[in-house]
Scaffold this motif. Structure first.
Motif, PDB file in Angstrom:
ATOM      1  N   ASP A 132     -12.419  -1.892  70.513  1.00 33.46           N
ATOM      2  CA  ASP A 132     -13.815  -1.912  70.948  1.00 33.46           C
ATOM      3  C   ASP A 132     -14.227  -3.360  71.191  1.00 33.46           C
ATOM      4  N   HIS A 133     -14.827  -3.625  72.350  1.00 36.37           N
ATOM      5  CA  HIS A 133     -15.212  -4.976  72.717  1.00 36.37           C
ATOM      6  C   HIS A 133     -16.683  -5.003  73.109  1.00 36.37           C
ATOM      7  N   GLY A 134     -17.448  -5.907  72.518  1.00 37.82           N
ATOM      8  CA  GLY A 134     -18.831  -6.075  72.912  1.00 37.82           C
ATOM      9  C   GLY A 134     -19.716  -4.951  72.412  1.00 37.82           C
ATOM     10  N   ALA A 135     -20.963  -5.005  72.845  1.00 37.82           N
ATOM     11  CA  ALA A 135     -21.940  -3.993  72.453  1.00 37.82           C
ATOM     12  C   ALA A 135     -22.972  -3.857  73.554  1.00 37.82           C
ATOM     13  N   GLY A 136     -23.443  -2.651  73.758  1.00 43.12           N
ATOM     14  CA  GLY A 136     -24.445  -2.419  74.784  1.00 43.12           C
ATOM     15  C   GLY A 136     -24.539  -0.958  75.129  1.00 43.12           C
ATOM     16  N   ASP A 137     -25.518  -0.636  75.943  1.00 48.93           N
ATOM     17  CA  ASP A 137     -25.743   0.747  76.330  1.00 48.93           C
ATOM     18  C   ASP A 137     -24.811   1.213  77.443  1.00 48.93           C
ATOM     19  N   THR A 138     -24.265   0.277  78.212  1.00 46.18           N
ATOM     20  CA  THR A 138     -23.336   0.637  79.285  1.00 46.18           C
ATOM     21  C   THR A 138     -21.924   0.609  78.725  1.00 46.18           C
ATOM     22  N   VAL A 139     -21.304   1.778  78.637  1.00 45.39           N
ATOM     23  CA  VAL A 139     -19.965   1.883  78.042  1.00 45.39           C
ATOM     24  C   VAL A 139     -18.926   2.015  79.145  1.00 45.39           C
ATOM     25  N   VAL A 140     -17.913   1.168  79.078  1.00 45.91           N
ATOM     26  CA  VAL A 140     -16.789   1.197  80.010  1.00 45.91           C
ATOM     27  C   VAL A 140     -15.551   1.577  79.214  1.00 45.91           C
ATOM     28  N   VAL A 141     -14.818   2.567  79.682  1.00 43.72           N
ATOM     29  CA  VAL A 141     -13.616   3.045  78.997  1.00 43.72           C
ATOM     30  C   VAL A 141     -12.413   2.839  79.903  1.00 43.72           C
ATOM     31  N   SER A 142     -11.298   2.444  79.304  1.00 43.70           N
ATOM     32  CA  SER A 142     -10.084   2.208  80.094  1.00 43.70           C
ATOM     33  C   SER A 142      -8.861   2.590  79.274  1.00 43.70           C
ATOM     34  N   SER A 143      -7.833   3.067  79.955  1.00 42.82           N
ATOM     35  CA  SER A 143      -6.571   3.393  79.299  1.00 42.82           C
ATOM     36  C   SER A 143      -5.417   2.850  80.126  1.00 42.82           C
ATOM     37  N   ALA A 158     -11.518  -5.993  79.032  1.00 45.34           N
ATOM     38  CA  ALA A 158     -12.316  -6.510  77.923  1.00 45.34           C
ATOM     39  C   ALA A 158     -13.222  -7.652  78.371  1.00 45.34           C
ATOM     40  N   VAL A 159     -12.787  -8.399  79.380  1.00 47.03           N
ATOM     41  CA  VAL A 159     -13.581  -9.524  79.883  1.00 47.03           C
ATOM     42  C   VAL A 159     -14.956  -9.070  80.374  1.00 47.03           C
ATOM     43  N   LEU A 160     -15.086  -7.802  80.773  1.00 48.40           N
ATOM     44  CA  LEU A 160     -16.385  -7.292  81.226  1.00 48.40           C
ATOM     45  C   LEU A 160     -17.430  -7.416  80.125  1.00 48.40           C
ATOM     46  N   ALA A 161     -17.025  -7.201  78.874  1.00 46.92           N
ATOM     47  CA  ALA A 161     -17.967  -7.299  77.760  1.00 46.92           C
ATOM     48  C   ALA A 161     -18.419  -8.737  77.542  1.00 46.92           C
ATOM     49  N   VAL A 183     -16.933  -2.303  76.010  1.00 42.02           N
ATOM     50  CA  VAL A 183     -15.667  -1.859  76.583  1.00 42.02           C
ATOM     51  C   VAL A 183     -14.793  -1.245  75.495  1.00 42.02           C
ATOM     52  N   VAL A 184     -14.313  -0.033  75.745  1.00 38.19           N
ATOM     53  CA  VAL A 184     -13.394   0.652  74.839  1.00 38.19           C
ATOM     54  C   VAL A 184     -12.048   0.785  75.553  1.00 38.19           C
ATOM     55  N   THR A 185     -11.001   0.206  74.967  1.00 36.18           N
ATOM     56  CA  THR A 185      -9.664   0.307  75.560  1.00 36.18           C
ATOM     57  C   THR A 185      -8.792   1.226  74.714  1.00 36.18           C
ATOM     58  N   ILE A 186      -7.998   2.025  75.398  1.00 39.12           N
ATOM     59  CA  ILE A 186      -7.143   3.017  74.752  1.00 39.12           C
ATOM     60  C   ILE A 186      -5.712   2.790  75.222  1.00 39.12           C
ATOM     61  N   SER A 201     -22.100   8.823  77.739  1.00 37.13           N
ATOM     62  CA  SER A 201     -22.048   8.428  79.148  1.00 37.13           C
ATOM     63  C   SER A 201     -21.145   7.210  79.272  1.00 37.13           C
ATOM     64  N   PHE A 202     -20.231   7.230  80.257  1.00 39.87           N
ATOM     65  CA  PHE A 202     -19.315   6.104  80.393  1.00 39.87           C
ATOM     66  C   PHE A 202     -18.847   5.940  81.834  1.00 39.87           C
ATOM     67  N   ILE A 203     -18.442   4.728  82.135  1.00 47.35           N
ATOM     68  CA  ILE A 203     -17.763   4.398  83.390  1.00 47.35           C
ATOM     69  C   ILE A 203     -16.293   4.220  83.056  1.00 47.35           C
ATOM     70  N   TYR A 204     -15.414   4.834  83.830  1.00 47.81           N
ATOM     71  CA  TYR A 204     -13.988   4.650  83.599  1.00 47.81           C
ATOM     72  C   TYR A 204     -13.459   3.602  84.582  1.00 47.81           C
ATOM     73  N   THR A 205     -12.645   2.684  84.072  1.00 46.81           N
ATOM     74  CA  THR A 205     -11.949   1.757  84.951  1.00 46.81           C
ATOM     75  C   THR A 205     -10.492   1.656  84.532  1.00 46.81           C
ATOM     76  N   GLY A 206      -9.618   1.436  85.489  1.00 50.27           N
ATOM     77  CA  GLY A 206      -8.202   1.306  85.182  1.00 50.27           C
ATOM     78  C   GLY A 206      -7.477   0.543  86.268  1.00 50.27           C
ATOM     79  N   ILE A 207      -6.391  -0.102  85.868  1.00 48.55           N
ATOM     80  CA  ILE A 207      -5.547  -0.866  86.776  1.00 48.55           C
ATOM     81  C   ILE A 207      -4.250  -0.104  87.004  1.00 48.55           C
ATOM     82  N   SER A 208      -3.824   0.024  88.264  1.00 49.45           N
ATOM     83  CA  SER A 208      -2.537   0.631  88.609  1.00 49.45           C
ATOM     84  C   SER A 208      -2.434   2.022  87.992  1.00 49.45           C
TER      85      SER A 208
END
Length: 283
Positions: free
Chosen positions: A15-26, A35-38, A46-49, A87-94
């Motif tokens: 878990d990185h940072g704190a706020g109402d906008t949650v970004v999840v990535s795996s 994590a840099v987004l936070a 930002v929650v990374t899995i 509520s979350f935004i999903y982001t992922g690379i490749s």
């Protein structure tokens, strides 16, 4: 944050940072992004899995029955539920982006948007079980020359001494990580998103069913995700936004994460209007 149980396995969650906008990535592993987004965008958590099959998450001797991408998507949703994220935004690379496309197709409750970074579904040339590069990587995973050659092909060409030095650094890190994989990790071959689509027309038909705000970021020099693949999103996903850098390749998030962060920040500012447009269009 400790490892979390997801049905018959566990996954590493950070878990990185704190706020109402949650970004999840795996993904199999993470660099600076997301994590840099936070750090760079106020109010973002930002929650990374770490995807099952890799690192501190459960390793598997055989692929999941439903396929890697759908299994990883299920694991994302399990973590989201357990953390009470509404509520979350999903982001992922490749391959992490591939997870996002499978989630976007399902449109689970709470998923606000998808930000795909060099992760749009591959062009179709018949076999969708894997890209040719991934097959070669799995077969030669213990040979540093093979591994480096494949990463250089995947990354695509780059210009200038500074950019080439950065590329060399990124590839050296990727080679070291790959050579350190266990045999179970090294055999993971997630295949292409939406493997049932064997032609580009069939893929376009699936993309046209996706109904949520999407930002797709790509590089025209990418050696595995073509510019045409990225542009297909703009042509098929209603109201999608596409950013295509001429001078970037597959490793843009590792080499110049600040460029990805700027586009994410802009998209985040646009998102309330996009969501309102989506809601109006579905009435």
């Amino acid at each position: 944050m400790p490892d979390m149980q997801v049905d018959n396995a566990h996954v590493r969650v950070e878990d990185h940072g704190a706020g109402d906008t949650v970004v999840v990535s795996s993904a199999s592993d993470f660099g600076a992004y997301p994590a840099v987004l936070a750090d760079e965008i106020p109010g973002v958590r930002v929650v990374t899995i770490q995807a099952r099959g890799f690192g501190r998450s459960t390793h598997l001797a055989e692929p999941p029955e439903q396929g890697w991408l759908d299994q990883w998507g299920d694991d994302v949703l399990s973590v989201v539920r357990q953390l009470g994220i509404e509520s979350f935004i999903y982001t992922g690379i490749s391959h992490g982006g591939g997870i996002g496309w499978h989630l976007a197709r399902r449109r689970p409750a709470g998923l606000r948007a998808l930000v795909s970074v060099v992760g749009t579904p591959h062009d179709r040339r018949g076999d969708t079980t894997s890209s040719e590069g991934r097959r070669k990587m799995v077969a030669g995973r213990k040979d540093p020359k093979v591994v480096e050659e494949q990463f250089r092909l995947i990354g695509g060409r780059t210009d200038g001494a500074i950019r080439k030095a950065l590329r060399d650094k990124v590839i050296a890190q990727l080679v070291d990580r790959t050579l350190a994989y266990s045999d179970e990790e090294g055999r993971v071959n997630q295949g292409m998103p939406f493997p049932e689509a064997t032609t580009n027309d069939e893929l376009a038909a699936i993309l046209s069913t996706i109904d949520l705000p999407v930002l797709a970021i790509g590089g025209s020099r990418d050696g595995v995700i073509s510019a045409e693949s990225t542009l297909r999103v703009a042509q098929c996903v209603r109201r999608a936004k596409v950013v295509l850098f001429e001078d970037e390749g597959h490793f843009v998030a590792a080499e110049r994460p600040e460029r990805v962060v700027r586009e994410f920040r802009t998209f985040l500012a646009e998102l309330p209007e996009l969501e309102a447009t989506w809601a109006e269009g579905r009435r």
